[in-house]
Design a protein around this motif. Structure first.
Motif, PDB file in Angstrom:
ATOM      1  N   ASP A 101       7.994   0.597   4.219  1.00  0.00           N
ATOM      2  CA  ASP A 101       7.089   1.435   3.895  1.00  0.00           C
ATOM      3  C   ASP A 101       7.728   3.201   3.401  1.00  0.00           C
ATOM      4  O   ASP A 101       6.678   3.946   1.931  1.00  0.00           O
ATOM      5  CB  ASP A 101       5.795   1.558   4.771  1.00  0.00           C
ATOM      6  N   ALA A 102       8.363   3.612   3.903  1.00  0.00           N
ATOM      7  CA  ALA A 102       8.814   4.940   3.434  1.00  0.00           C
ATOM      8  C   ALA A 102       9.841   5.102   2.580  1.00  0.00           C
ATOM      9  O   ALA A 102       9.892   6.474   1.682  1.00  0.00           O
ATOM     10  CB  ALA A 102       9.655   5.518   4.909  1.00  0.00           C
ATOM     11  N   GLY A 103      10.007   3.812   1.786  1.00  0.00           N
ATOM     12  CA  GLY A 103      11.139   3.816   0.572  1.00  0.00           C
ATOM     13  C   GLY A 103      12.515   4.152   0.610  1.00  0.00           C
ATOM     14  O   GLY A 103      13.815   3.860   0.591  1.00  0.00           O
ATOM     15  N   ARG A 105      15.997   3.984  -1.091  1.00  0.00           N
ATOM     16  CA  ARG A 105      17.324   4.638  -1.552  1.00  0.00           C
ATOM     17  C   ARG A 105      17.973   4.485  -0.874  1.00  0.00           C
ATOM     18  O   ARG A 105      19.360   4.145  -1.988  1.00  0.00           O
ATOM     19  CB  ARG A 105      16.437   5.654  -0.260  1.00  0.00           C
ATOM     20  N   ILE A 106      18.573   3.091  -0.256  1.00  0.00           N
ATOM     21  CA  ILE A 106      20.275   2.680   0.032  1.00  0.00           C
ATOM     22  C   ILE A 106      20.002   2.150  -0.971  1.00  0.00           C
ATOM     23  O   ILE A 106      21.296   2.122  -1.347  1.00  0.00           O
ATOM     24  CB  ILE A 106      20.024   2.023   1.420  1.00  0.00           C
ATOM     25  N   ALA A 107      19.953   1.140  -1.046  1.00  0.00           N
ATOM     26  CA  ALA A 107      20.135  -0.114  -2.580  1.00  0.00           C
ATOM     27  C   ALA A 107      20.282   0.675  -3.461  1.00  0.00           C
ATOM     28  O   ALA A 107      21.110   0.705  -4.358  1.00  0.00           O
ATOM     29  CB  ALA A 107      18.674  -0.716  -3.141  1.00  0.00           C
ATOM     30  N   MET A 108      19.490   1.554  -3.712  1.00  0.00           N
ATOM     31  CA  MET A 108      19.533   2.607  -5.653  1.00  0.00           C
ATOM     32  C   MET A 108      21.383   3.439  -5.219  1.00  0.00           C
ATOM     33  O   MET A 108      21.549   3.519  -6.390  1.00  0.00           O
ATOM     34  CB  MET A 108      18.541   3.525  -5.769  1.00  0.00           C
ATOM     35  N   LYS A 124       9.385   7.544  -6.228  1.00  0.00           N
ATOM     36  CA  LYS A 124      10.349   7.999  -7.213  1.00  0.00           C
ATOM     37  C   LYS A 124      12.012   7.791  -6.316  1.00  0.00           C
ATOM     38  O   LYS A 124      11.193   8.423  -5.419  1.00  0.00           O
ATOM     39  CB  LYS A 124      10.075   9.005  -7.083  1.00  0.00           C
ATOM     40  N   LEU A 125      13.037   8.548  -6.665  1.00  0.00           N
ATOM     41  CA  LEU A 125      14.264   8.311  -5.715  1.00  0.00           C
ATOM     42  C   LEU A 125      14.150   9.853  -4.953  1.00  0.00           C
ATOM     43  O   LEU A 125      14.190   9.502  -3.534  1.00  0.00           O
ATOM     44  CB  LEU A 125      15.224   8.586  -6.432  1.00  0.00           C
TER      45      LEU A 125
END
Length: 448
Positions: free
Chosen positions: A77-79, A83-86, A221-222
């Motif tokens: 939920d925090a993204g 972030r890890i994947a991208m 958004k990253l």
């Protein structure tokens, strides 16, 4: 006769779940009562057996499973997962995109349960596929391999956590040995198998897939997501804490040094329940309060996580009840007598029983729990490493996913495959994971 009754019970379970479409938990409880009566258990003891099986199983894993679900939900939920994947996709570059997907799926798979990881990662895989103009299956197979391996081999996932509790294995050892086995298995079942699958069913790599059923996915958004380092640290913290405690315990057994305050503290925080509780508290800060997300919103994520796993907990409890009926009804002792004096490794036996039950029942967790009911009486006759028996059971419970497994249909629909293509990709992928897991477990048994 006892094995014949168990076989009839499994057939009844299949008819109830697949034929009558009855809820899996309700089906397990009905079959548990039926098998108990057929085995000649006194009617006055059956309810107590089912209650102790359900309660004993949930008593061990409810805390780990519940806290683990909350941890994964906060990271998602925090993204943090995005972030890890991208970040890894950008670091590895287009040429090594498969390896980026493997590494990110493995890290995310440790923190998130299989279905959650699949739903979270598939939209990311589709987006990368469109951007780089590569086949979605070229990225999807490595992703599914990593998620499936972590689901089958590594605590705090339900299968290995439950089986470790039933066998009385050290959960830290299961995690440590599981990591050793998981890494080569993911490489074989992911990037290596993708090349083979491309030759077997080349047309499946031209499909565009369909993720409309996933609905609207939350996109970040990253720059609005937590940092890569803190996201990985939060996801991996339970693994780090449990691994440190296990290594210290193994060193203590080898070198013979006594407990000191430091050793006692390390063992305490490395206990599975404490490690995940500490990790959750860290996640509440790193994925929530530290990013100015209101505590109410953070707690709403935790509540949602528990709501989503409620039925899964009941199914695991139902599996535990069936397992206890097999033990108290004497089936486990009967199997132990059959194999008394045999040279067959308990590791191989556990894998074989789990594999047969997985093919029959579809559910990896139910297959693993039923295997425990048959194998536990055997374990007193041998000095085999219990953590390795856990991993062998987990590996066997993954084999040959087909039409009676929800994962089969999810993979088929998301990647737009025909039945033949799904058998040649997903079913074969799960079989490779199961066989590789067994081979590496047997190799590890020569060392530990």
């Amino acid at each position: 006769m006892p094995l014949f009754i168990v076989a009839l019970g499994i057939i009844a379970l299949l008819l109830l779940i697949m034929g009558l479409k009855l809820n899996t938990f309700v089906s397990l409880i009905i079959v548990s009562f039926g098998v108990a009566l057929a085995l000649g258990m006194p009617a006055s003891e059956i309810v107590g057996t089912i209650e102790s099986g359900l309660g004993g199983t949930l008593g061990h894993i409810a805390l780990i499973f519940g806290l683990g679900a909350m941890l994964g939900k906060l990271i998602a939920d925090a993204g943090g997962a995005q972030r890890i994947a991208m970040t890894l996709v950008n670091k590895f570059g287009e040429k090594n995109i498969q390896w980026a997907v493997v590494v990110s799926s493995f890290i995310i798979g440790i923190a998130l349960f299989f279905e959650v990881g699949l739903v979270l990662l598939i939209p990311i895989v589709f987006a990368i596929s469109r951007e780089l103009k590569v086949s979605i299956l070229y990225l999807g197979i490595p992703m599914a391999a990593a998620l499936s391996v972590t689901h089958g081999f590594l605590p705090p996932h339900p299968g290995p956590t439950v089986i470790a509790g039933e066998y009385g294995a050290n959960i830290g050892e299961v995690l440590l040995y599981g990591m050793i086995i998981a890494i080569p298995t993911v490489i074989i079942a992911g990037p290596v198998f993708t090349k083979i699958a491309k030759k077997i069913v080349p047309n499946s790599f031209t499909k565009s897939g369909n993720i409309a059923s996933l609905g609207e996915q939350k996109q970040f958004k990253l720059e609005d997501t937590p940092g890569f380092g803190i996201s990985v640290f939060t996801a991996m913290l339970p693994v780090i804490l449990m691994s440190i405690a296990t290594i210290v315990t193994l060193l203590q057994e080898t070198m013979g040094f006594s407990d000191s305050i430091i050793v006692i503290v390390i063992k305490f925080i490395g206990d599975a329940s404490i490690a995940i509780l500490i990790s959750l508290l860290v996640a509440i800060y790193t994925m929530g309060i530290g990013r100015n997300i209101p505590i109410k919103q953070v707690m709403d994520s935790c509540t949602t996580a528990i709501t989503q796993i409620g039925m899964m907990l009941l199914i695991i409890g139902g599996g535990g009840a069936f397992k206890q009926v097999l033990i108290d009804g004497g089936v486990g002792d009967y199997v132990a007598q059959l194999f008394e004096g045999t040279t067959l490794s308990p590791i191989l036996l556990a894998w074989t029983i789990a594999a047969i039950l997985r093919i029959s029942l579809g559910s990896a967790t139910v297959a693993a729990l039923t295997t425990a009911g048959l194998v536990i009486p055997l374990l007193g006759q041998t000095d085999v490493n219990l953590a390795l028996v856990v991993l062998a059971t987990g590996a066997g419970s993954l084999i040959a996913s087909h039409v009676n497994d929800a994962g089969f249909w999810m993979f088929k629909e998301y990647f737009g495959l025909s039945m033949k293509e799904t058998f040649a990709t997903w079913t074969l992928l799960e079989t490779i994971i199961a066989i590789s897991g067994l081979v590496f477990t047997l190799l590890l048994s020569l060392i530990v």
